[in-house]
Scaffold this motif. Sequence first.
Motif, PDB file in Angstrom:
ATOM      1  N   ASN A  46       0.845  -1.194   0.000  1.00 53.58           N
ATOM      2  CA  ASN A  46       0.000   0.000   0.000  1.00 53.58           C
ATOM      3  C   ASN A  46       0.876   1.239   0.000  1.00 53.58           C
ATOM      4  O   ASN A  46       1.979   1.239   0.562  1.00 53.58           O
ATOM      5  CB  ASN A  46      -0.895   0.058   1.244  1.00 53.58           C
ATOM      6  CG  ASN A  46      -1.903  -1.071   1.313  1.00 53.58           C
ATOM      7  OD1 ASN A  46      -2.177  -1.727   0.309  1.00 53.58           O
ATOM      8  ND2 ASN A  46      -2.460  -1.295   2.489  1.00 53.58           N
ATOM      9  N   SER A  48      -0.263   4.875   1.110  1.00 49.13           N
ATOM     10  CA  SER A  48      -1.442   5.555   1.630  1.00 49.13           C
ATOM     11  C   SER A  48      -1.150   6.969   2.084  1.00 49.13           C
ATOM     12  O   SER A  48      -0.018   7.312   2.443  1.00 49.13           O
ATOM     13  CB  SER A  48      -2.026   4.759   2.805  1.00 49.13           C
ATOM     14  OG  SER A  48      -2.274   3.427   2.436  1.00 49.13           O
ATOM     15  N   GLN A  88      -2.820   1.210   6.584  1.00 47.65           N
ATOM     16  CA  GLN A  88      -2.906   2.490   5.901  1.00 47.65           C
ATOM     17  C   GLN A  88      -2.492   3.607   6.863  1.00 47.65           C
ATOM     18  O   GLN A  88      -2.056   3.344   7.975  1.00 47.65           O
ATOM     19  CB  GLN A  88      -4.331   2.708   5.395  1.00 47.65           C
ATOM     20  CG  GLN A  88      -4.807   1.660   4.407  1.00 47.65           C
ATOM     21  CD  GLN A  88      -6.281   1.799   4.060  1.00 47.65           C
ATOM     22  OE1 GLN A  88      -6.956   0.811   3.788  1.00 47.65           O
ATOM     23  NE2 GLN A  88      -6.783   3.022   4.090  1.00 47.65           N
ATOM     24  N   ASN A 191      -9.082   8.793   4.122  1.00 49.98           N
ATOM     25  CA  ASN A 191      -8.080   7.819   3.676  1.00 49.98           C
ATOM     26  C   ASN A 191      -8.063   7.709   2.158  1.00 49.98           C
ATOM     27  O   ASN A 191      -9.116   7.733   1.503  1.00 49.98           O
ATOM     28  CB  ASN A 191      -8.395   6.425   4.240  1.00 49.98           C
ATOM     29  CG  ASN A 191      -7.931   6.246   5.665  1.00 49.98           C
ATOM     30  OD1 ASN A 191      -6.816   6.595   6.005  1.00 49.98           O
ATOM     31  ND2 ASN A 191      -8.798   5.682   6.499  1.00 49.98           N
ATOM     32  N   SER A 193      -5.591   5.374  -0.828  1.00 51.34           N
ATOM     33  CA  SER A 193      -4.509   4.400  -0.913  1.00 51.34           C
ATOM     34  C   SER A 193      -4.354   3.863  -2.329  1.00 51.34           C
ATOM     35  O   SER A 193      -5.345   3.591  -3.012  1.00 51.34           O
ATOM     36  CB  SER A 193      -4.782   3.240   0.050  1.00 51.34           C
ATOM     37  OG  SER A 193      -3.745   2.301   0.034  1.00 51.34           O
ATOM     38  N   GLN A 195      -2.752   0.585  -4.213  1.00 48.64           N
ATOM     39  CA  GLN A 195      -2.352  -0.771  -3.865  1.00 48.64           C
ATOM     40  C   GLN A 195      -1.823  -1.499  -5.102  1.00 48.64           C
ATOM     41  O   GLN A 195      -2.394  -1.392  -6.183  1.00 48.64           O
ATOM     42  CB  GLN A 195      -3.535  -1.550  -3.297  1.00 48.64           C
ATOM     43  CG  GLN A 195      -4.113  -0.962  -2.011  1.00 48.64           C
ATOM     44  CD  GLN A 195      -5.312  -1.724  -1.507  1.00 48.64           C
ATOM     45  OE1 GLN A 195      -5.998  -2.403  -2.268  1.00 48.64           O
ATOM     46  NE2 GLN A 195      -5.580  -1.630  -0.229  1.00 48.64           N
TER      47      GLN A 195
END
Length: 202
Positions: A46, A48, A88, A191, A193, A195
Amino acid sequence: MKKLLSMLVVLVAISIKGFSQTTPESQSFGQKLMKKLEFGITAGGNYSNFTSANFPTDPLPGFHAGLTVAYKFTDNFMVQEEFLYSLQGAKIKGGTLGTQDIKLSYASVPILFKYRTNSGFFVEAGPQTSIKVKEDLGGITDAKFAKKIDFGMAGGLGYQSKIGLGIGARYVYGLQKVQETPSAILGDFKNNSIQASIFYVF
């Protein structure tokens, strides 16, 4: 003895042929369902960060890992549910919160509609619900900084080979404010992120 062996070979051959010619009508509900399901494992990294924050941040490296299950409506179109552990957060670079890493660990469940071509390339999109497992604010683990539940939307693309091994990239856009207690000073940050993962479907 030779006659007995010959008879056994013939019986095995007849049994295999009969099993291979099982018609869809004679299959049980469980057999039909299993043919529609794909199970897999996935893991990756990740990258983030928080968006709309009133303090400076840098991306935080993390990871995710878990299990996947997909139901195939057709050979190309399916819906996939995943059960992931995902780390995260963000690196805080100053302001009210000082300089520290905010690490938020979630149990995430994305439900993704996926279209996969015959050559193995796919696109996917859908909602994601995450439940906070733990948090770490510069070493403090009981601050109750983030909300228990986080919602987002995920979209991505990737490739799956004929043997089931594949790679994927995904962006998860947060829809809910992260902080448990609203603060005009900190802002309504969410949040987000990126990936990258490797997976195996069997």
